[in-house]
Design a protein around this motif. Sequence first.
Motif, PDB file in Angstrom:
ATOM      1  N   ILE A  20      32.924  83.585 -85.782  1.00 36.81           N
ATOM      2  CA  ILE A  20      31.986  84.679 -86.036  1.00 36.81           C
ATOM      3  C   ILE A  20      32.153  85.712 -84.927  1.00 36.81           C
ATOM      4  N   ALA A  21      32.161  86.975 -85.289  1.00 39.54           N
ATOM      5  CA  ALA A  21      32.289  88.024 -84.276  1.00 39.54           C
ATOM      6  C   ALA A  21      30.920  88.427 -83.751  1.00 39.54           C
ATOM      7  N   ALA A  22      30.920  88.803 -82.479  1.00 39.35           N
ATOM      8  CA  ALA A  22      29.679  89.273 -81.862  1.00 39.35           C
ATOM      9  C   ALA A  22      29.971  90.530 -81.059  1.00 39.35           C
ATOM     10  N   VAL A  23      28.969  91.400 -80.926  1.00 39.45           N
ATOM     11  CA  VAL A  23      29.126  92.583 -80.077  1.00 39.45           C
ATOM     12  C   VAL A  23      28.070  92.568 -78.984  1.00 39.45           C
ATOM     13  N   ASP A  24      28.401  93.263 -77.934  1.00 39.36           N
ATOM     14  CA  ASP A  24      27.423  93.504 -76.871  1.00 39.36           C
ATOM     15  C   ASP A  24      26.657  94.753 -77.291  1.00 39.36           C
ATOM     16  N   ASP A  25      25.398  94.554 -77.638  1.00 44.24           N
ATOM     17  CA  ASP A  25      24.616  95.640 -78.230  1.00 44.24           C
ATOM     18  C   ASP A  25      23.654  96.263 -77.232  1.00 44.24           C
ATOM     19  N   GLN A  26      23.949  96.113 -75.946  1.00 47.86           N
ATOM     20  CA  GLN A  26      23.039  96.644 -74.933  1.00 47.86           C
ATOM     21  C   GLN A  26      22.943  98.160 -75.055  1.00 47.86           C
ATOM     22  N   THR A  27      21.794  98.649 -75.402  1.00 42.03           N
ATOM     23  CA  THR A  27      21.655 100.100 -75.542  1.00 42.03           C
ATOM     24  C   THR A  27      20.899 100.683 -74.356  1.00 42.03           C
ATOM     25  N   LEU A  40      23.200  92.185 -74.508  1.00 39.28           N
ATOM     26  CA  LEU A  40      22.512  91.561 -75.640  1.00 39.28           C
ATOM     27  C   LEU A  40      23.548  91.236 -76.711  1.00 39.28           C
ATOM     28  N   PRO A  41      24.036  90.004 -76.746  1.00 37.76           N
ATOM     29  CA  PRO A  41      25.029  89.707 -77.770  1.00 37.76           C
ATOM     30  C   PRO A  41      24.386  89.613 -79.148  1.00 37.76           C
ATOM     31  N   VAL A  42      25.017  90.254 -80.116  1.00 35.55           N
ATOM     32  CA  VAL A  42      24.507  90.258 -81.488  1.00 35.55           C
ATOM     33  C   VAL A  42      25.623  89.773 -82.414  1.00 35.55           C
ATOM     34  N   LEU A  43      25.326  88.782 -83.231  1.00 33.74           N
ATOM     35  CA  LEU A  43      26.316  88.289 -84.191  1.00 33.74           C
ATOM     36  C   LEU A  43      26.416  89.261 -85.357  1.00 33.74           C
ATOM     37  N   LEU A  44      27.640  89.563 -85.785  1.00 29.27           N
ATOM     38  CA  LEU A  44      27.803  90.499 -86.899  1.00 29.27           C
ATOM     39  C   LEU A  44      27.784  89.729 -88.225  1.00 29.27           C
ATOM     40  N   THR A  45      26.648  89.080 -88.458  1.00 26.33           N
ATOM     41  CA  THR A  45      26.461  88.395 -89.734  1.00 26.33           C
ATOM     42  C   THR A  45      24.971  88.414 -90.049  1.00 26.33           C
ATOM     43  N   PHE A  58      26.740  83.995 -72.701  1.00 25.27           N
ATOM     44  CA  PHE A  58      27.832  84.626 -73.456  1.00 25.27           C
ATOM     45  C   PHE A  58      27.558  86.117 -73.555  1.00 25.27           C
ATOM     46  N   LYS A  59      28.532  86.929 -73.151  1.00 22.36           N
ATOM     47  CA  LYS A  59      28.281  88.361 -73.054  1.00 22.36           C
ATOM     48  C   LYS A  59      28.957  89.175 -74.159  1.00 22.36           C
ATOM     49  N   ALA A  60      29.673  88.511 -75.043  1.00 25.56           N
ATOM     50  CA  ALA A  60      30.361  89.182 -76.161  1.00 25.56           C
ATOM     51  C   ALA A  60      31.390  90.203 -75.690  1.00 25.56           C
ATOM     52  N   GLY A  61      31.939  89.994 -74.506  1.00 24.72           N
ATOM     53  CA  GLY A  61      33.039  90.857 -74.048  1.00 24.72           C
ATOM     54  C   GLY A  61      34.235  90.705 -74.979  1.00 24.72           C
ATOM     55  N   ARG A  84      32.854  73.113 -86.168  1.00 27.67           N
ATOM     56  CA  ARG A  84      32.699  73.890 -84.934  1.00 27.67           C
ATOM     57  C   ARG A  84      32.352  75.335 -85.284  1.00 27.67           C
ATOM     58  N   LEU A  85      31.622  75.941 -84.389  1.00 24.98           N
ATOM     59  CA  LEU A  85      31.332  77.374 -84.519  1.00 24.98           C
ATOM     60  C   LEU A  85      31.908  78.067 -83.289  1.00 24.98           C
ATOM     61  N   LEU A  86      32.775  79.031 -83.520  1.00 27.67           N
ATOM     62  CA  LEU A  86      33.351  79.794 -82.410  1.00 27.67           C
ATOM     63  C   LEU A  86      32.834  81.219 -82.494  1.00 27.67           C
ATOM     64  N   ILE A  87      32.191  81.649 -81.422  1.00 29.44           N
ATOM     65  CA  ILE A  87      31.752  83.045 -81.380  1.00 29.44           C
ATOM     66  C   ILE A  87      32.790  83.823 -80.587  1.00 29.44           C
TER      67      ILE A  87
END
Length: 509
Positions: A20-27, A36-41, A59-62, A79-82
């Motif tokens: 699953i992909a995640a982004v760092d959504d720190q605004t 703020l890691p946010v999963l794109l799902t 986890f920082k979603a770098g 397994r779940l890999l972010i």
Amino acid sequence: MKMELISQQLSALAVDLLAIAAVDDQTSKDKDAKPLPVLLTTDAAVQSAAAAVLASGEFKAGANETLLLHSPAGLAAKRLLIVGLGKRAKATPHAVRAAAGVAVRFCKPRTLRNLAFALPEGLDATTSARAAAEGALLADFDPDTYRSDRKDQGLHACTLVAAAHHLAAAQPGFEEGIIFAEAQNFARLQVNEPPNVLTPTVLGQRAAQMAQAAGLKWDVYSSEKLHELQMGAFWSVAKGSEEPPALIVLTYEPQGYDPATYSGPVLGLVGKGITFDTGGISIKPADGMEKMKYDMAGAAAMLGAMHAIARLKPRVKVICVVCSAENMPDGKAYKPGDIAISMPNGENPGKSIEIINTDAEGRLVLADGLTYARQLGCTHLIDAATLTGACVVALGMVNAGAFCNDDPTFRQFEAAMETTGEKFWRLPLGEEYFDLIRSDIADIKNTGGRWGGAVTAAEFLKVFVADTPWIHLDIAGMAWIEDSRPSIAKGPSGVAVRTIAEWVRTFNV
Ligand code: BES
Ligand code: MN
Ligand code: ZN
């Protein structure tokens, strides 16, 4: 590795690993604020399985950062890999390509056989499906072909999972991604071959085989044809080897092509195919010489691009010319001080070339390749070559060099670069550089001295394209990856395949 695109509830996927992909959504403007890691799902089960670890701040979603959870609660996956895409603003298809690659390369050493990669929600479905398919297939490649202790780390299946309402949009991107990545891997496979296996003759056979299978027209010639065409520049390099040269010509004709009525552009793809570059009489130092098997990466890039073009079927005619030879020192080899006469072009006689350094052989084979492509009717030219160490000095292993004599043509190339994410940096041409390759005894000489070596090499090629719009790609620093990266193995990169094929598509009329 079987590639699939489906739409299914993520929690129901019974795979070895779900990525699953995640982004760092720190605004927040506060620099000290935690990312703020946010999963794109939008899948609630995945969100809840990951909630605790995301809240921990560990986890920082770098970009390319990974976090693994075993037996995630509420999911059928083992397994779940972010995988991080970096900051949300940087969550482009290029980040998705890398993330899919990271997931595949995460599985391989762990011999996990089934991977599902959730296409990130919130991004364009077509371009991200293409990028994910590319990233996964490119990551599946490893260069250890000849290791007898080679472990079977192959993934059996990689399933891209789209949200139901995005499946239709994702499908064409997925199919294109496979075409582009398989073409690039074809090129990498050729570049990876040792030089005793991949001689010019074998490169010709493989090109013919690929062309036959892909439905391209093809011709593979050798020494006799070089003499017939008076390719004196190409021949001076070729004659120092026991291995005969190969002049490979592949032709793609668009559907319904009629030579009597076709008035569109004819694109010429010319590749440097030196299957081993010893330097010749101006012999290279022993240290690292084994790497000079990749001196045919330009040829491989063009053959790979033709592979993609045959499957993408753009409405434009394309001719690929590969000049393949081995650059060897020998009793018959060309020498510094020799004069070579390049291929004549119609009324125009060939150019006389003073050989200063037999290690500047790439420009010689390309000179005749470019002339031949023009004779075959090409209206636009692009060449790719591992041409100069100077280009590596200038740009390192981050950007390949690009040269162009026509701004609109280069803008088309830039548009292609944006799509593929490959990096080329435009370098200058100019009369002052040409002055450096003037010879006292002949029309030009084959080296321009110590400074600006990538540019003087390009100026040399420019002599043979005259006014034809032309792009020259110097991929010396980019065709071989020195160290493995999270999303791609070390070894042959297959650089330029996707961008050249994409550039060809910009001519689709
Ligand atoms: N194949 C080399 C260029 C090269 C260098 C490719 C490093 C990959 C990595 C090319 O044929 C060559 O030897 N160029 C010479 C030109 C010089 C003699 C003017 C070079 O760059 O040193
Ligand atoms: Mn050389
Ligand atoms: Zn070379």
